[in-house]
Design a protein around this motif. Structure first.
Motif, mmCIF file in Angstrom:
data_model
loop_
_atom_site.group_PDB
_atom_site.id
_atom_site.type_symbol
_atom_site.label_atom_id
_atom_site.label_comp_id
_atom_site.label_asym_id
_atom_site.label_seq_id
_atom_site.Cartn_x
_atom_site.Cartn_y
_atom_site.Cartn_z
ATOM 1 N N SER A 75 -4.793 -0.425 6.839
ATOM 2 C CA SER A 75 -4.841 0.666 6.246
ATOM 3 C C SER A 75 -5.016 1.656 5.960
ATOM 4 N N ALA A 129 -6.361 -2.146 0.842
ATOM 5 C CA ALA A 129 -6.805 -1.176 1.839
ATOM 6 C C ALA A 129 -7.561 -2.811 2.085
ATOM 7 N N LEU A 188 -6.532 4.715 -1.707
ATOM 8 C CA LEU A 188 -5.954 3.399 -1.204
ATOM 9 C C LEU A 188 -6.798 2.902 -1.665
ATOM 10 N N LEU A 206 0.654 -1.695 0.125
ATOM 11 C CA LEU A 206 0.172 -0.201 -0.253
ATOM 12 C C LEU A 206 1.376 0.748 -0.024
#
Ligand SMILES: CC(=O)N[C@H]1[C@@H](OP(=O)(O)OP(=O)(O)OC[C@H]2O[C@@H](n3ccc(=O)[nH]c3=O)[C@H](O)[C@@H]2O)O[C@H](CO)[C@@H](O)[C@@H]1O
Ligand SMILES: C=C(OP(=O)(O)O)C(=O)O
Length: 428
Positions: A100, A94, A89, A60
Motif C-alpha cells: 500500500s 492499507a 489511504l 485500494l
C-alpha cells in the motif's frame, strides 16, 4: 481479516509434473503504484498473480478513485487512473499489505499529498520507512505524523513541488528504492539514488516506468539516475515470474524427493539460494523458460546467511528452514534482513523438529522425521514453509491463519494437488 483460512496437508507423496510459476507479487505491487501516475489511458498488466495482496491493491486503487478491473481468469489487471479523487489511504485496506505504501508517489504527483492511515505487511519485527520519508523530504516534501481519535498514527506527506536531488538508502531497501524512483520520475530535475536495491522486481518496475516515458538509468548497479518528466502514459506490461514462488516449488520437489518442471522459473533469479540448494543435493537444469529440478540423493545440511539480491533471499529463509529439518546434520541460518522472522521454529517444533534460536541465528538439528500437527502461519513465508513441512510429514498437518499464505501464493492447493500432493484449502 474477514474469514479464517486453513490448509490441510497429508504428507508422504513425492511430487512430479509441471507447474506454472505465478507472476511476482513484489513486482506487480509497485507496478500498480506506477500505473496510478498515468493521468490518461488504461494500464494493462498481464501475468498478474491472483493473490490476496493484489485483491487488496485493487480495492485500494478503487478507494482513491481509480477504476481497476482484475480479470482473474485472464490474470490481467486493467487500471484507469484518470480521476484520482482522494489522497487518503484508508486503514482498513492499507494496513493489510505492505505494498500500500507504493501508492504514495502517485498521490504526491497527482494530488500533491498522501495521507496514510496504516501500512501493513508481514509482521517480521521492526520494518522502518525512514529511507522513504527522508528521500521524500530531500525532494521537498514535508512529513508529519499525528494521532487519530482511535489512537492510530496517521502520516501526512505534502509534496509541494517535488524536485530532484541526491538521495540514498542506508541499506538497499526494496520498496524504498521503488518509491524513490517513482517520486523522482515526475519531479523537476535530476535525482541520484545511491545504494539502490538490485532485486529483479526493482528492474522490472524500472522497465514499466521506462515504457511509460520515465527517464531512468543505472538499474542493477546500485546507483540510479532519474531525469524527471512532465507526464507518464499508460502502457501494457507483462509481470515477471515470482522467484520466491519458484523457490518454494524447488523446495517442494526437494522435500518430497520428487522432480518438477517449473514453467517460467529462472535459476539466475534465485541468486545464492540456487547454490545452497545444489549443495543440499538438489539438481537443476534450465531449459529455456523451464527450470527442471529434482532431488534423489540424501539432503545435506547447509549454512544460510540472508542478504539483499543476489544474496540468499530472506523470503526463502523460512522455506529452507523447513527443508533443512530433513538434512543429515545441523544447519545454521543467520537472518540479517528482519529481526523477527523465526516464529516458524516453534511451529516446526510442534511437528517434531529440533531448532535452537538465538536472536537472529538458528541451528536446525537434522535429520528429524516430521509428523503432522496443528500449526499456525504467523506470516506469509512461515505459511509456505509449513506447507512444505506438511508435504514431508507423516499424517495430517493443519495450517491455521493461512490468509497470510494467500497474500502471496496463488492457487497453492490446486497447483500442488496437480503434482500429486494431498492438500485442501478450507475457509469459513
Ligand atoms: C512488497 C515487497 O516488495 N516486499 C518485500 C520487500 O519488503 P520491504 O521493501 O519492506 O523491505 P526492505 O528492503 O525495505 O527492508 C529491508 C530492511 O531494511 C529496513 N529498512 C527498510 C526501509 C527503511 O526505510 N528503513 C529501514 O530500516 C527494514 O526494517 C528491514 O530490516 O523486501 C523485503 C526484503 O527483500 C522482502 O522480504 C519483502 O517481500
Ligand atoms: C515480507 C513479505 O511481504 P511484504 O513485504 O508484502 O509483507 C514477503 O513477501 O514475505
Amino acid at each position: 481479516m474477514g474469514h479464517e483460512v486453513r490448509y490441510r496437508v497429508r504428507g508422504g507423496r513425492q511430487l512430479h509434473g509441471t507447474v506454472f510459476i505465478q507472476g511476482a507479487k513484489n513486482a506487480v505491487l509497485p507496478m500498480i503504484g506506477a500505473s496510478l501516475m498515468a493521468a490518461k489511458g488504461r494500464t494493462v498488466l498481464r501475468n498478474v498473480p491472483i493473490i490476496e495482496d493484489v485483491r487488496r491493491a485493487v480495492e485500494l486503487a478503487r478507494a482513491i478513485g481509480a477504476r481497476a478491473e482484475l480479470h482473474e481468469t485472464e490474470r490481467t489487471l486493467v487500471i484507469d487512473a484518470s480521476s484520482l479523487d482522494t489522497p487518503v489511504l484508508p486503514a482498513d485496506i492499507a494496513s493489510r499489505f505492505r505494498g500500500s505504501f507504493l501508492f504514495v508517489p502517485a498521490l504526491l504527483h497527482r494530488l500533491g499529498e498522501a495521507i496514510i492511515e496504516g501500512v501493513g505487511g508481514c509482521n517480521l519485527g521492526s520494518r522502518n520507512l525512514d529511507f522513504h520519508y527522508n528521500g521524500f523530504k530531500r525532494m521537498g516534501a514535508t512529513v508529519t505524523e499525528h494521532v487519530a481519535d482511535n489512537g492510530d498514527g496517521i502520516i501526512h506527506i505534502k509534496a509541494g513541488d517535488l524536485r530532484g536531488g541526491t538521495l540514498y538508502c542506508d541499506t538497499p531497501s526494496h520498496t524504498g528504492t521503488e518509491n524513490l524512483i517513482m517520486a523522482a520520475a515526475m519531479a523537476h530535475g535530476t535525482t541520484l539514488i545511491k545504494n539502490a536495491a538490485l532485486e529483479p522486481e526493482v528492474l522490472d518496475n524500472i522497465a514499466i516506468l521506462q515504457a511509460m516515458g520515465a527517464r531512468i538509468s543505472g538499474g542493477g548497479t546500485g546507483f540510479i539516475t532519474v531525469d524527471g518528466v512532465d507526464e507518464l502514459t499508460a502502457v501494457e506490461h507483462t509481470v515477471m515470474p515470482d522467484r520466491i514462488d519458484a523457490g518454494v516449488f524447488v523446495m517442494a520437489a526437494a522435500i518430497t524427493g520428487g522432480d518438477l518442471n517449473l514453467v517460467g522459473a529462472t535459476l539466475e533469479h534465485l541468486g545464492v539460494a540456487a547454490d545452497k540448494l545444489e549443495q543440499m543435493g538438489v539438481e537443476f537444469h534450465q531449459q529455456g523458460a523451464v527450470l527442471q529440478v529434482r532431488r534423489d540423493r540424501t539432503l545435506r545440511p547447509i549454512n544460510v546467511i540472508t542478504d539483499e539480491y543476489p544474496g540468499f533471499a530472506t523470503d526463502l529463509q523460512s522455506p529452507i528452514m523447513a527443508l533443512s529439518c530433513l538434512a543429515e546434520g545441523p544447519s545454521y541460518i543467520y537472518e540479517r534482513i528482519f529481526d523477527g522472522r523465526f516464529k516458524l521454529a516453534a511451529e516446526l517444533g510442534k511437528m517434531g523438529a529440533h531448532i535452537e534460536v538465538d536472536g537472529n541465528r538458528a541451528k536446525v538439528n537434522g535429520p528429524r522425521a516430521l509428523r503432522g500437527a496443528e500449526v499456525e502461519a504467523h506470516d506469509l513465508r512461515c505459511g509456505s514453509a509449513l506447507v512444505l513441512a506438511g508435504l514431508a510429514a507423516e499424517g495430517e498437518t493443519t495450517i491455521t491463519s493461512a490468509y497470510y499464505l494467500d497474500r502471496g501464493h496463488a492457487h497453492t492447493a490446486e497447483r500442488l494437488s496437480q503434482l500429486g500432493a494431498e492438500i485442501v484449502r478450507e475457509a469459513d
